[in-house]
Design an enzyme around this catalytic site. Structure first.
Site, PDB file in Angstrom:
ATOM      1  N   HIS A 347       0.805  -1.228   0.000  1.00 26.22           N
ATOM      2  CA  HIS A 347       0.000   0.000   0.000  1.00 26.22           C
ATOM      3  C   HIS A 347       0.829   1.265   0.000  1.00 26.22           C
ATOM      4  CE1 HIS A 347      -3.929  -1.936   0.900  1.00 26.22           C
ATOM      5  NE2 HIS A 347      -3.151  -2.843   1.476  1.00 26.22           N
ATOM      6  N   LYS A 535      -8.806  13.685   5.056  1.00 25.02           N
ATOM      7  CA  LYS A 535      -7.886  12.553   4.973  1.00 25.02           C
ATOM      8  C   LYS A 535      -6.895  12.705   6.107  1.00 25.02           C
ATOM      9  CE  LYS A 535      -6.858  13.959   0.730  1.00 25.02           C
ATOM     10  NZ  LYS A 535      -6.944  12.756  -0.097  1.00 25.02           N
ATOM     11  N   ARG A 536      -6.056  11.686   6.352  1.00 20.40           N
ATOM     12  CA  ARG A 536      -5.036  11.842   7.378  1.00 20.40           C
ATOM     13  C   ARG A 536      -4.120  13.025   7.040  1.00 20.40           C
ATOM     14  NH1 ARG A 536      -4.350   7.797  11.310  1.00 20.40           N
ATOM     15  NH2 ARG A 536      -2.632   9.054  12.068  1.00 20.40           N
ATOM     16  N   LYS A 541       0.472  14.598   1.483  1.00 24.91           N
ATOM     17  CA  LYS A 541      -0.895  14.867   1.023  1.00 24.91           C
ATOM     18  C   LYS A 541      -1.124  16.369   0.784  1.00 24.91           C
ATOM     19  CE  LYS A 541      -2.812  10.773   3.392  1.00 24.91           C
ATOM     20  NZ  LYS A 541      -3.414   9.924   2.334  1.00 24.91           N
ATOM     21  N   THR A 643      -8.603   6.518  -1.781  1.00 22.42           N
ATOM     22  CA  THR A 643      -9.938   5.939  -1.948  1.00 22.42           C
ATOM     23  C   THR A 643     -11.003   7.000  -1.676  1.00 22.42           C
ATOM     24  OG1 THR A 643      -9.620   5.039   0.273  1.00 22.42           O
ATOM     25  CG2 THR A 643      -9.455   3.494  -1.558  1.00 22.42           C
ATOM     26  N   LYS A 647     -14.810   8.127  -3.496  1.00 26.05           N
ATOM     27  CA  LYS A 647     -16.069   8.397  -2.779  1.00 26.05           C
ATOM     28  C   LYS A 647     -16.659   9.730  -3.226  1.00 26.05           C
ATOM     29  CE  LYS A 647     -14.066   5.759   0.966  1.00 26.05           C
ATOM     30  NZ  LYS A 647     -13.223   5.828   2.175  1.00 26.05           N
TER      31      LYS A 647
HETATM   32  C1  26Q Z   1       3.405   0.360  10.290  1.00 27.89           C
HETATM   33  C2  26Q Z   1       4.339   0.048  11.247  1.00 27.89           C
HETATM   34  C3  26Q Z   1       4.195   0.478  12.547  1.00 27.89           C
HETATM   35  C4  26Q Z   1       3.064   1.203  12.893  1.00 27.89           C
HETATM   36  C5  26Q Z   1       2.116   1.509  11.923  1.00 27.89           C
HETATM   37  C6  26Q Z   1       2.283   1.081  10.628  1.00 27.89           C
HETATM   38  C7  26Q Z   1       1.277   1.411   9.610  1.00 27.89           C
HETATM   39  C8  26Q Z   1      -0.081   1.447   9.896  1.00 27.89           C
HETATM   40  C9  26Q Z   1      -1.008   1.780   8.929  1.00 27.89           C
HETATM   41  C10 26Q Z   1       1.672   1.702   8.327  1.00 27.89           C
HETATM   42  C11 26Q Z   1       0.742   2.030   7.351  1.00 27.89           C
HETATM   43  C12 26Q Z   1      -0.615   2.080   7.659  1.00 27.89           C
HETATM   44  C13 26Q Z   1      -1.631   2.464   6.684  1.00 27.89           C
HETATM   45  C14 26Q Z   1      -1.372   2.797   5.438  1.00 27.89           C
HETATM   46  C15 26Q Z   1      -2.418   3.237   4.521  1.00 27.89           C
HETATM   47  O1  26Q Z   1      -3.544   3.490   4.917  1.00 27.89           O
HETATM   48  N1  26Q Z   1      -2.106   3.338   3.228  1.00 27.89           N
HETATM   49  C16 26Q Z   1      -3.086   3.755   2.263  1.00 27.89           C
HETATM   50  O2  26Q Z   1      -3.724   2.606   1.748  1.00 27.89           O
HETATM   51  C17 26Q Z   1      -4.809   2.955   0.908  1.00 27.89           C
HETATM   52  C18 26Q Z   1      -5.510   1.677   0.510  1.00 27.89           C
HETATM   53  O3  26Q Z   1      -4.733   0.966  -0.399  1.00 27.89           O
HETATM   54  C19 26Q Z   1      -4.335   3.762  -0.295  1.00 27.89           C
HETATM   55  O4  26Q Z   1      -5.468   4.173  -1.006  1.00 27.89           O
HETATM   56  C20 26Q Z   1      -3.538   4.980   0.166  1.00 27.89           C
HETATM   57  O5  26Q Z   1      -2.980   5.632  -0.951  1.00 27.89           O
HETATM   58  C21 26Q Z   1      -2.439   4.542   1.121  1.00 27.89           C
HETATM   59  O6  26Q Z   1      -1.758   5.682   1.638  1.00 27.89           O
END
Ligand code: 26Q
Length: 803
Positions: A347, A535-536, A541, A643, A647
């Site tokens: 991702h 968004k976050r 971003k 995503t 929406k």
């Molecule tokens: C990793 C290690 C330690 C702590 C946290 C994490 C961690 C947690 C969540 C790393 C990444 C995430 C989430 C990532 C994320 O939401 N990525 C998004 O995924 C979407 C679905 O595929 C994409 O549409 C977005 O572009 C992407 O940023």
């Protein structure tokens, strides 16, 4: 259980009295919500049991989706809609003087995710069930989901989220299916009778994984799949030395969701969460398999295990461990079975998000798993050596363990038969850049699956007014087959539809305006353009680009009395990771700008800036349908897919965006002329990173508009702020603006001017809006899941003998 509203009412009233011991008039909204929730769960249970029975008796292949996050949001309304009883229940309650909408508001969001990745998992669960596919989710039942955000004096403050405070009506605890997960201890090797080595994990500390099952109701079919969330509890089998410490450490595992969606913190608790999830899940998957099949080597014909990013990647060595140590397979057989069972989705290409674990942390916590990863690495490097003899650098780069770190993405690629990106551009970048060496080594594994969203939540549920209008215009076939939205294309010039679309948008804007007034005490002009970025909060971003543009507009209005624009309301929603200092500064900046702009008599009728706190799924459902403009302005190449963009498109907003992530495919489908595309392309960005050549200060010096807004960050322009925005200023000028905010500024201003010009021609705007909806069907997660099912998992829709 009930087939009309009168039966429903009768049963509802009876339940209130029987379970609450209260007369109906004395019941609270929360009482009513819980009674209704319980009734619906029971209503679901027959199909739930039958679906499970069917899977148990059937020989068909099953897929298991392992994810550290499931961002579900509320379930009542969606369940009623999918069951096809929303209207009956709404009318029945109405007769009793209860608003269903009010009861829906009682439910807490299940916020077990950070953002896109977690919400994608939730959309996928909905699509799997709605397409009658045998897909099951496994995740963690965090006691506290993503923190609750409050804004105090413009600063973000985090509170622990409390979704379980009043219980969760949908879950069913299954203590008899508890699984034990070992940590720590040591591995002993014994020589068996046949000379084979036997590995024993001694002195481990055991944690119980207790399952809580949630029903996943398909849309107007009979499928009810299961999302199983594991809760960590002290084990009954654990001899205690220090009971208090043991209990605390154990429960900590499922206490909190990590609130960072990029930075890899490398915290031991995070690694514990990951192994806890996968060990409990893989053991259960094998238990279910073994109750149906006898030959473990047939596993890949019956089971696919999907790992959502690298967070569950330890499922790979965990399966190896079971095959080797418990089933007694030799290494090669075990590896063949494993690598035909797993598939992995990437991702992100942000290097700071790629998970690595220090061997010093990994090895003592998971000694047997570490031993297996070590062996996987040895053999993998051996293979690399055979293909690339003498190429030490390449092998070092691709190794799973190097410099005392375990590279989780490398393990995922080595152990899976499929590796996919989440949008075309993202997959191309993986293949040609980020994972290029792996692609060269095993090109057959790599494939793209462009993300999608469930139109059942993001259109039918969140925007019933628009849904009704669409049904009225093109019939209801798009409900089962969202690509039928293309039928709308013919009506893009239809003035009746255009007028009706305008009315629907107006209704949604007024509903959102009421929420803004209620929460922020701010009244916004519903005739203004609602321009939304939710968004976050992340540097890539580029919420900063949006803010600097607003500051520029403010300056224009103040300085140039001939300047006119259509009134515009800029709406933000964003959580910053608690330790991400820069992101928090941006939140503060948005508030400082809002303060200035919203109160200045010269500007307040033309621009308003709104920050809605605690952005989450349920708030997104209110905001997105009300947007005229969707801001998707990441630095090209950085957003894997996005995503939210989909929406908004489905709800008729026009996108202002870069050619990044899935925006590229949106533009391919609806046509660039129906979006406002601007800024650097991904190859340009990547070339700058490779070859240099960008000097941010040149843009500062040569563009008066930029110089003015950047100076205002630090020159006392924001009187309410004793602490200026040095950090942001420095990121742009001292650190040479890594995300190309200044580089894209001018193009962004132009794109906004086009938006303004287009909005002046309502027919033109509405035509584009209709075309966006027409082309949004492709971005339904039903299409995405159908592709996964066919190309990756090899699973089929099962047709039912029952019913
Ligand atoms: C990793 C290690 C330690 C702590 C946290 C994490 C961690 C947690 C969540 C790393 C990444 C995430 C989430 C990532 C994320 O939401 N990525 C998004 O995924 C979407 C679905 O595929 C994409 O549409 C977005 O572009 C992407 O940023």
């Amino acid at each position: 259980m009930f087939s009309d509203k009168n039966e429903f009412k009768e049963s509802f009233l009876k339940r209130i009295e029987m379970s609450l011991g209260k007369a109906f008039p004395d019941s609270t909204k929360r009482d009513q919500f819980h009674i209704l929730g319980n009734m619906i769960r029971e209503h679901i249970s027959t199909n739930w049991i039958q679906t499970n029975e069917h899977y148990r008796l059937n020989q068909k292949k099953q897929v298991y989706y392992l994810s550290i996050e499931f961002l579900l949001g509320r379930l009542l309304g969606q369940n009623l809609l999918n069951l096809g009883i929303y209207d009956i229940v709404q009318e029945g309650l109405h007769d009793l003087g209860i608003s269903l909408h009010d009861l829906e508001e009682v439910e807490s969001d299940a916020g077990l995710g950070n953002g896109g990745l977690g919400r994608l998992a939730a959309c996928f669960m909905d699509s799997l069930a709605s397409l009658d596919l045998p897909g099951h989710g496994y995740g963690i039942r965090y006691k506290h989901g993503l923190f609750e955000q409050r804004i105090v004096d413009g600063f973000q403050v985090e509170l622990p989220e409390q979704w379980l405070r009043h219980g969760h009506v949908w879950e069913v605890r299954k203590p008899d299916l508890t699984v034990e997960v070992p940590f720590w201890g040591r591995v002993e090797t014994i020589k068996g009778k046949d000379g084979k080595l036997i590995f024993e994990h001694r002195d481990a500390e055991y944690v119980s994984a207790v399952p809580y099952d949630l029903p996943v109701v398909g849309y107007q079919n009979t499928t009810v799949n299961t999302l199983r969330l594991w809760s960590a509890e002290p084990s009954r089998y654990q001899p205690n030395r220090d009971m208090m410490r043991y209990k605390r450490d154990t429960e900590a595992i499922s206490e909190f969701l990590y609130p960072d969606d990029t930075h890899d913190e490398g915290k031991i608790l995070r690694l514990k969460q990951q192994y806890f999830l996968v060990s409990a899940s893989v053991k259960t998957i094998l238990r279910q398999f073994s109750s149906r099949q006898s030959n473990i080597e047939d596993l890949p014909e019956h089971v696919a295990i999907h790992i959502n990013d690298t967070h569950p990647v330890l499922a790979i060595p965990e399966l190896m461990r079971i095959l080797l140590d418990e089933y007694g397979l030799d290494w090669d057989k075990a590896w063949r079975v494993t690598t035909k069972t797993f598939c992995y989705t990437n991702h992100t290409t942000l290097s700071e998000a790629l998970e690595k674990w220090s061997v010093r942390i990994f090895q003592p916590l998971l000694p047997r798993i570490y031993g297996i990863v070590h062996e996987i690495n040895e053999r993998y490097c051996q293979q690399l050596w055979e293909k690339y003899p003498g190429e030490w650098d390449r092998i070092k780069h691709m190794a799973i363990i190097s410099y005392d770190e375990v590279k989780m993405a490398h393990l995922a690629i080595a152990g899976s038969y499929s590796v996919n990106g989440v949008a075309k551009l993202h997959t191309d970048i993986l293949k040609t850049r980020e994972m290029n060496m792996f692609y060269n080594f095993s090109p057959e594994k790599f494939n793209n699956k462009t993300n999608g969203i469930t139109h059942r939540r993001w259109l039918l549920k969140s925007n019933p007014e628009l849904t009704q209008l669409l049904v009225h215009t093109i019939g209801d076939s798009f409900i089962k087959d969202p690509e039928q939205l293309m039928e709308l294309e013919r009506y893009s010039n239809d003035s009746v539809l255009q007028e009706d679309m305008k009315k629907v948008k107006q209704i949604k804007k007024e509903q959102l305006a009421a929420r803004i007034l209620d929460q922020n005490g701010l009244s916004v002009d519903t005739e203004s353009i609602f321009d939304v970025q939710v968004k976050r909060l992340h540097a890539y971003k580029r919420q900063l680009l949006n803010v600097l543009h607003i500051m520029y507009l403010y300056n224009r209005i103040k300085e140039d009395s001939s300047f006119t624009m259509h009134p515009q309301t800029f709406i933000f929603g964003a959580k910053a990771s608690p330790g991400y200092y820069y992101a928090k500064k941006i939140i503060k900046l948005i508030h400082s700008v809002a303060n200035k702009v919203n109160h200045d008599p010269k500007t307040k009728d033309l621009i308003k800036v709104v920050f809605l706190e605690n952005y989450r799924v349920s708030l997104a459902e209110e905001i997105i349908p009300a947007a005229n403009v969707s801001e998707q302005i990441s630095t090209a190449s950085k957003e894997a897919s996005g995503t939210g963009n989909m929406k908004f498109m489905m709800n008729g907003a026009l996108t202002i965006g870069t050619l990044d992530g899935a925006n590229v495919e949106m533009a391919e489908r609806v046509g660039q002329e129906n979006m406002f595309i601007f800024g650097l392309r991904s190859e340009q960005v990547l070339d700058y990173y490779s070859y240099g050549g960008y000097v941010a200060s040149e843009y500062y010096h040569h563009d008066e508009r930029i110089r003015q807004v950047v100076n205002q960050l630090v020159n006392g322009f924001f009187s309410d702020n004793d602490e200026p925005f040095d950090l942001i200023y420095d990121s742009l000028l001292t650190e040479n603006d890594y995300y190309f905010v200044l580089r894209d500024f001018s193009a962004y201003v132009d794109a906004h001017e086009k938006i303004n010009a287009t909005y002046k021609h309502p027919k033109e705007w509405l035509r584009k809006s209709i075309l966006n909806i027409a082309h949004s069907g492709y971005f339904s997660s039903d299409r995405t899941i159908a592709e996964y099912a066919k190309d990756i998992w090899g699973i089929e829709q099962y047709s039912l003998i029952r019913k």
